[in-house]
Structure formats: C-alpha cells, structure tokens
Design an enzyme around this catalytic site. Structure first.
Site, mmCIF file in Angstrom:
data_model
loop_
_atom_site.group_PDB
_atom_site.id
_atom_site.type_symbol
_atom_site.label_atom_id
_atom_site.label_comp_id
_atom_site.label_asym_id
_atom_site.label_seq_id
_atom_site.Cartn_x
_atom_site.Cartn_y
_atom_site.Cartn_z
ATOM 1 N N GLU A 14 -3.648 6.657 8.529
ATOM 2 C CA GLU A 14 -4.564 7.289 7.592
ATOM 3 C C GLU A 14 -5.692 7.897 8.398
ATOM 4 O O GLU A 14 -6.050 7.361 9.450
ATOM 5 C CB GLU A 14 -5.163 6.204 6.689
ATOM 6 C CG GLU A 14 -5.012 6.449 5.221
ATOM 7 C CD GLU A 14 -5.487 5.254 4.394
ATOM 8 O OE1 GLU A 14 -4.697 4.778 3.581
ATOM 9 O OE2 GLU A 14 -6.633 4.815 4.568
ATOM 10 N N ARG B 5 -5.506 -7.899 -10.239
ATOM 11 C CA ARG B 5 -6.028 -9.212 -10.639
ATOM 12 C C ARG B 5 -7.483 -9.049 -11.030
ATOM 13 O O ARG B 5 -8.050 -7.972 -10.916
ATOM 14 C CB ARG B 5 -5.936 -10.175 -9.448
ATOM 15 C CG ARG B 5 -6.656 -9.585 -8.229
ATOM 16 C CD ARG B 5 -6.649 -10.499 -7.040
ATOM 17 N NE ARG B 5 -6.923 -9.781 -5.812
ATOM 18 C CZ ARG B 5 -8.119 -9.558 -5.304
ATOM 19 N NH1 ARG B 5 -9.189 -9.983 -5.946
ATOM 20 N NH2 ARG B 5 -8.264 -8.903 -4.184
ATOM 21 N N HIS C 159 -14.644 -5.707 7.094
ATOM 22 C CA HIS C 159 -13.966 -4.981 6.005
ATOM 23 C C HIS C 159 -13.918 -5.803 4.720
ATOM 24 O O HIS C 159 -13.092 -5.562 3.846
ATOM 25 C CB HIS C 159 -12.534 -4.561 6.373
ATOM 26 C CG HIS C 159 -12.445 -3.647 7.545
ATOM 27 N ND1 HIS C 159 -13.036 -2.412 7.587
ATOM 28 C CD2 HIS C 159 -11.827 -3.800 8.739
ATOM 29 C CE1 HIS C 159 -12.790 -1.842 8.745
ATOM 30 N NE2 HIS C 159 -12.067 -2.664 9.474
ATOM 31 N N LYS D 203 0.817 -1.216 0.000
ATOM 32 C CA LYS D 203 0.000 0.000 0.000
ATOM 33 C C LYS D 203 0.859 1.279 0.000
ATOM 34 O O LYS D 203 0.487 2.275 -0.612
ATOM 35 C CB LYS D 203 -0.966 -0.009 1.183
ATOM 36 C CG LYS D 203 -2.016 -1.120 1.104
ATOM 37 C CD LYS D 203 -3.069 -0.936 2.182
ATOM 38 C CE LYS D 203 -3.838 -2.197 2.504
ATOM 39 N NZ LYS D 203 -4.577 -2.830 1.448
HETATM 40 P P1 ADP Z 1 -7.631 -4.523 1.877
HETATM 41 O O1 ADP Z 1 -6.291 -4.653 1.242
HETATM 42 O O2 ADP Z 1 -7.760 -5.327 3.108
HETATM 43 O O3 ADP Z 1 -8.749 -4.708 0.887
HETATM 44 P P2 ADP Z 1 -8.353 -1.673 1.832
HETATM 45 O O4 ADP Z 1 -7.404 -0.547 2.014
HETATM 46 O O5 ADP Z 1 -8.873 -1.901 0.469
HETATM 47 O O6 ADP Z 1 -7.669 -2.999 2.397
HETATM 48 O O7 ADP Z 1 -9.575 -1.468 2.829
HETATM 49 C C1 ADP Z 1 -10.586 -2.431 3.019
HETATM 50 C C2 ADP Z 1 -11.823 -1.780 3.645
HETATM 51 O O8 ADP Z 1 -11.508 -1.136 4.896
HETATM 52 C C3 ADP Z 1 -12.436 -0.678 2.814
HETATM 53 O O9 ADP Z 1 -13.324 -1.181 1.847
HETATM 54 C C4 ADP Z 1 -13.147 0.150 3.882
HETATM 55 O O10 ADP Z 1 -14.350 -0.465 4.264
HETATM 56 C C5 ADP Z 1 -12.194 0.087 5.057
HETATM 57 N N1 ADP Z 1 -11.236 1.230 5.058
HETATM 58 C C6 ADP Z 1 -10.010 1.246 4.505
HETATM 59 N N2 ADP Z 1 -9.410 2.463 4.690
HETATM 60 C C7 ADP Z 1 -10.282 3.227 5.357
HETATM 61 C C8 ADP Z 1 -10.258 4.586 5.860
HETATM 62 N N3 ADP Z 1 -9.201 5.381 5.715
HETATM 63 N N4 ADP Z 1 -11.352 5.042 6.530
HETATM 64 C C9 ADP Z 1 -12.420 4.226 6.711
HETATM 65 N N5 ADP Z 1 -12.520 2.955 6.269
HETATM 66 C C10 ADP Z 1 -11.453 2.441 5.601
HETATM 67 P P1 ADP Z 2 -12.027 -8.693 -3.845
HETATM 68 O O1 ADP Z 2 -10.831 -7.965 -3.332
HETATM 69 O O2 ADP Z 2 -11.836 -9.446 -5.095
HETATM 70 O O3 ADP Z 2 -13.207 -7.826 -3.867
HETATM 71 P P2 ADP Z 2 -11.740 -10.192 -1.431
HETATM 72 O O4 ADP Z 2 -11.243 -8.994 -0.707
HETATM 73 O O5 ADP Z 2 -12.767 -11.035 -0.745
HETATM 74 O O6 ADP Z 2 -12.400 -9.796 -2.809
HETATM 75 O O7 ADP Z 2 -10.479 -11.067 -1.811
HETATM 76 C C1 ADP Z 2 -10.474 -11.939 -2.914
HETATM 77 C C2 ADP Z 2 -9.841 -13.239 -2.562
HETATM 78 O O8 ADP Z 2 -8.521 -13.069 -2.145
HETATM 79 C C3 ADP Z 2 -10.576 -13.958 -1.464
HETATM 80 O O9 ADP Z 2 -10.667 -15.297 -1.848
HETATM 81 C C4 ADP Z 2 -9.680 -13.770 -0.263
HETATM 82 O O10 ADP Z 2 -9.763 -14.903 0.564
HETATM 83 C C5 ADP Z 2 -8.314 -13.651 -0.883
HETATM 84 N N1 ADP Z 2 -7.417 -12.754 -0.138
HETATM 85 C C6 ADP Z 2 -7.175 -11.462 -0.372
HETATM 86 N N2 ADP Z 2 -6.239 -10.979 0.460
HETATM 87 C C7 ADP Z 2 -5.889 -11.993 1.270
HETATM 88 C C8 ADP Z 2 -4.976 -12.135 2.362
HETATM 89 N N3 ADP Z 2 -4.207 -11.160 2.803
HETATM 90 N N4 ADP Z 2 -4.897 -13.332 2.962
HETATM 91 C C9 ADP Z 2 -5.664 -14.350 2.537
HETATM 92 N N5 ADP Z 2 -6.519 -14.282 1.506
HETATM 93 C C10 ADP Z 2 -6.645 -13.128 0.897
#
Ligand code: ADP
Ligand code: ADP
Ligand code: MG
Length: 501
Positions: free
Chosen positions: A202, A294, A237, A118
């Site tokens: 953040e 992806r 989340h 990130k």
């Molecule tokens: P991940 O790699 O786990 O998908 P993301 O950065 O995409 O991490 O965040 C996943 C979710 O966490 C977001 O869809 C949102 O619901 C919440 N989130 C992430 N960053 C913030 C933020 N700065 N403020 C509030 N909610 C957040």
């Molecule tokens: P998308 O990001 O495609 O909206 P998800 O956040 O649910 O959906 O993640 C997609 C797939 O990747 C899921 O099968 C989830 O289990 C896997 N995945 C993503 N990040 C991780 C992680 N850090 N550890 C384990 N599995 C992960």
C-alpha cells in the site's frame, strides 16, 4: 423472531461489564465466564451466574470456544456476546455458535470472514466506488514484481499482512534498497503470527489521520451510520485517545464518509454494529483501510454524542428486529473524548507496567463516564491486554470536553502502576491537539517523556504550595506568587515545544 432472555458474555474486564449493564436494563439475564485469575473480578460478581472456564492463559480459558458453547447448553443460554478481542472476530466460532442453535450477537460468519482478511475486504468493496489507498489488492510474494509496483505507487510503501490486526504485521519501506529484506521478513512474520503469509503493498501515507465510521445494520437490509470518530493519537499503530466528531470535518465531508461506510457494510451484507476505518490525508481525502466486525473499544464516544446504546441495538438486531432509528433521526450532540487507561509506562516506550492498584479512585461529576473492569487492591493480570478501563468526557463543545477531561484526569487517583493518563493529559492540552492539526505521528513528533515528568513535578510543587497556603493563611501573597510562577513556567514550556517540533 427470537427473543433473547439469557446472554453469555464471552469476555472479561470493562467490556464484559459494559455489555451486562445493557442486558440487565433490557431484562435479559447474564452469564459471566472467567479464568482462574479473574475469579473475583467485577464482571464475575455483576453477572447473574458465573462459570469458570479454566486456567489463566486465554488459550485455556477465554479462547475455548467449544467449552463456552457447552456452558451455554448447560445453562439454557440463548445468545453469546463476544465483546472485542478474543473470539469476537473468529468466523469459525460464530459458525459453531449458530450450528449449536445459539445466537451470535454480531454479524454473520461470512461477513466476518470477508472483512477479517484485508485483501478479501478490498476485493469485496472494489465494485462500490469506494476510494482506496493506492496499492495492489492481491497477495504478492515475487520481489521483482513488488519492486515494479512499488515504483509505480512511489516510495515510501507499506507492506501489510492480509490477516494482520491490532497494529501488528506492518512494515514501512523507504526505498527499493530495502524492499527485498522487508518483504521476506513481513512474509515470515505473517506466517508465524497470523498463520497466513499473504502480504500486499500500500502507499504509505506519511501524514495521515485515522478516522472511522460507526455502522448499524439490521437483518432486513437497513444500514445507517452514526458519524465518525477521530482516532489518530496512537502508539504502535494502536489507539490511545479517540474523539467524536472529528474536528476537521464539515457536514458535507461527514456525509460523504458516512455514505462510503454504509456502502462498505452493504458490500458484505453486513448486520450488527461495525466500524469502517479510513485513512485521511492532509487534503481531507479519505481512503478505505479495513472494517472491524464487532463492537469497538472506542464505541462510547459515539454513544455519548448520539445518545444511542450500541449494545442494546446489537441485541435487538440479533433478535431479528428491524432498526427503529432512521438516518434522518440522528444528530450530533456536543463532543466526546475517550482516553484509554492502560497500565503502561509512557516514560518507557509505553511498555506494560503490570502490578497492583494500590490506590484506585475514579473521577466523578457532570459529563464524566468511566468504563473499567478493576477495583482498588486488584492486580492487573499479565495474561491479557493491560487496559484498566476508559475515561470518557463529554461537553457541549470540544473545548469543554478537553477541559472536563483534563479535570477528570487530575481527579483520577491511581497508584501502584504507571498509566497512560499522564500522556493523555499532555496530549489533549498540546497545541497540535487543540487546533486539530495532529496526525498519527503525534507521539513521534511531539511527545518527549520529560514533558510529563516535568508536569508531575510541577503538580507536586502546586500541592506543596497548597499545603503551605493552609499553614500560612495570614501570608497569602507569597503563596500566590509561587503558584503563578509554576503555572507560567508550564505554559511557556508547552508553547516552546510546539514551535521547536
Ligand atoms: P489493524 O488491523 O492492525 O488495525 P489497520 O489497517 O487498521 O490495521 O491500520 C492500523 C494503523 O496503521 C492505522 O490506524 C494507521 O495509523 C496505520 N496505517 C495503516 N495503513 C496505513 C497507510 N497506508 N499509510 C499510513 N499509515 C497506515
Ligand atoms: P479497536 O480496534 O477496537 O479500536 P484495538 O485495535 O486496540 O481497538 O483492538 C481491540 C481489542 O482486540 C484489543 O483488546 C486487542 O488486544 C485485540 N486485538 C485486535 N487484534 C488483535 C490481534 N491480531 N491479536 C491480538 N489481539 C488483538
Ligand atoms: Mg484497524
């Protein structure tokens, strides 16, 4: 330009099947890989060839990159499609695939590396004038410095692991009093879960929507976006319901977020399909969150509203072909909603509910698509993500998509495990969903497991009423009254909840 004739799909379940279907339509033959427990899975039977990778745990099967590459060599495979999860965002694997003379159906290892971290991602896009969530864009481990920064951006703040994913590695800090403790925990968790202790701060947006943009880019510098998806209905989340387009964006905002997403992709010389995620506040200002390098779980809703097969595009891009679609060719047709069907119990904090699919009857009819990886009688293995599949409903507009999804959920007959479908039916018919005013706090604010218990009880009552109707054909008035009674109670309760919350 390479021509891909045979693809190995390094994945399982619904996504493996989904990829193979498009490959077959293109005349490309397919190789499935599987773990011992998946020996009879639909993706194994669908493929032209199938190879067992090893025991059930993913570390001994689906994550065995070297073994998968070896299978490709033995079977004359040209390209590997990684699906999502497992090896899909593993830059080291992508590099090894290419070093072995095979094609990785996805972006370059370099793009995966930048966007998989990130902080590296934020740095890469910082030169491109993309709005970012206020915060610090470098790893931080000094508590005194963290306190100073948190004060500047204002509490609540979010501590995030740079290498985090799947909704893991985030901690909300409400005030200075808990910063030190939360930071120490976050760093140690990041080290143990992701092997990288880097964390950053953040601003925590308290009432955000999660809106993301689908990208397609070829290896000749052409990058387009395929509009946005709204993914705010989440638990832990992680997304449960997604839709396209967003109900709160007008064309102007749609264009702005689309252009920002294209710039993010260009910042890492991206090619393939990818998703740029944003967080959106109440004023509809959007901020870059991260990029997923992806195919995403919810890609289907974009396919439904654009008519574009994203997997076929991935394969053509990997062959080195130029995109045939131009931005100006694209338009939005109708509205699509996806409900993820997880074997989870919404009554019990969405904990996995593993078991056997004693009954499994899919819904059918106009505008319904089911992408799944199971059949009746199959067991859901404990080793992997408990997603059974995805139910997608498309309509001429959002109201029709909601009505169609509700009808399809009622038609979907699953017994043996609890699923997220009961929650999904509740959510899409909730006033906050219908009027678009929901955010990522939907579950916390509006969902009380008793709501779906009551709903299924009244469904039972309706079934009983129906049976009585059949028996008492002569006395229809009594039955009508009892049905009406059930319905009005149901409607009344939903309204009441919305106002109470
Ligand atoms: P991940 O790699 O786990 O998908 P993301 O950065 O995409 O991490 O965040 C996943 C979710 O966490 C977001 O869809 C949102 O619901 C919440 N989130 C992430 N960053 C913030 C933020 N700065 N403020 C509030 N909610 C957040
Ligand atoms: P998308 O990001 O495609 O909206 P998800 O956040 O649910 O959906 O993640 C997609 C797939 O990747 C899921 O099968 C989830 O289990 C896997 N995945 C993503 N990040 C991780 C992680 N850090 N550890 C384990 N599995 C992960
Ligand atoms: Mg994310």
């Amino acid at each position: 330009m390479a021509q891909i004739k045979k693809i190995l799909v390094a994945n399982r379940g619904e996504i493996a099947l989904r990829v193979m279907r498009s490959a077959k339509e293109m005349g490309v033959s397919t190789v499935a890989v599987f773990s011992e427990i998946d020996r009879n899975a639909p993706h194994v039977r669908f493929a032209d060839e199938a190879v067992c990778l090893g025991p059930s745990p993913s570390s001994e099967s689906y994550l065995k990159g070297e073994r998968i590459i070896e299978v490709c060599k033995n079977r004359n495979v040209d390209a590997i499609h990684p699906g999502y999860g497992f090896l899909s965002e593993n830059a080291d694997f992508a590099r090894k695939v290419e070093a072995a003379g095979l094609i990785f159906i996805g972006p370059s290892a370099r793009s995966i590396e930048i966007m998989g971290d990130k902080l590296a991602a934020k740095n890469a896009v910082s030169a491109y004038d993309i709005p970012m969530v206020p915060g610090i864009n470098r790893a931080i481990d000094n508590v005194t410095e963290a306190k100073k920064i948190a004060k500047e951006i204002g509490y609540p703040v979010l501590i995030k692991a740079s290498a985090g994913g799947g909704g893991k590695g985030m901690r909300v800090v409400e005030g200075e009093y808990e910063l030190q403790e939360q930071m120490e925990r976050a760093i140690s968790e990041a080290k143990s879960s992701f092997g990288n202790g880097a964390v950053f701060l953040e601003k925590f947006i308290t009432s955000p929507k999660h809106i993301e943009v689908q990208i397609l880019a070829d290896q000749h510098g052409n990058t387009i976006h395929l509009f946005e998806r709204e993914c705010s209905i989440q638990r832990r989340h992680q997304k449960v319901i997604e839709e396209a387009p967003s109900s709160v964006f007008d064309d102007k905002r749609r264009q702005l977020i689309g252009e920002a997403a294209v710039k993010v992709a260009q910042a890492c010389d991206y090619y393939g399909t990818g998703t740029v995620e944003f967080i959106v506040n109440e004023n509809l200002d959007f901020f870059f969150l991260e990029m997923n390098t992806r195919l995403q779980v919810e890609h289907c809703v974009t396919e439904e509203i654009t008519g574009i097969d994203l997997v076929k595009e991935q394969i053509k891009i990997a062959e080195g072909k130029a995109l045939e679609i131009k931005q100006s060719d694209l338009s939005i047709r109708g509205h699509a909603i996806e409900c993820r069907v997880y074997a989870e119990n919404p009554d019990d904090n969405f904990l996995p509910d593993i078991g056997t699919l004693n009954t499994y009857k899919r819904p059918q009819g106009l505008g319904i698509r089911v992408d799944d990886g199971f059949e009746e009688g199959m067991q859901i293995p404990i080793f992997y993500d408990p997603m059974i599949g995805k139910l997608i409903a498309t309509g001429k507009d959002r109201n029709e998509a909601i009505a169609r999804m509700t009808r399809a959920i009622d038609e979907f007959n699953i017994s043996g495990v609890q699923t997220t479908l009961s929650f999904c039916k509740f959510a899409i018919n909730h006033e906050a969903f219908i009027n678009g005013s929901f955010d990522t706090n939907f579950v916390k604010h509006f969902f009380n497991p008793d709501d779906i218990k009551m709903a299924s009880e009244s469904q039972e009552e309706e079934k009983i009423a129906g049976a009585i109707a059949l028996m008492l054909l002569t006395d229809s008035t009594t039955v009508k009254e009892s049905k009406l009674d059930t319905q009005s109670r149901n409607n009344g309760k939903w309204k009441q909840r919305a106002y109470l919350d």
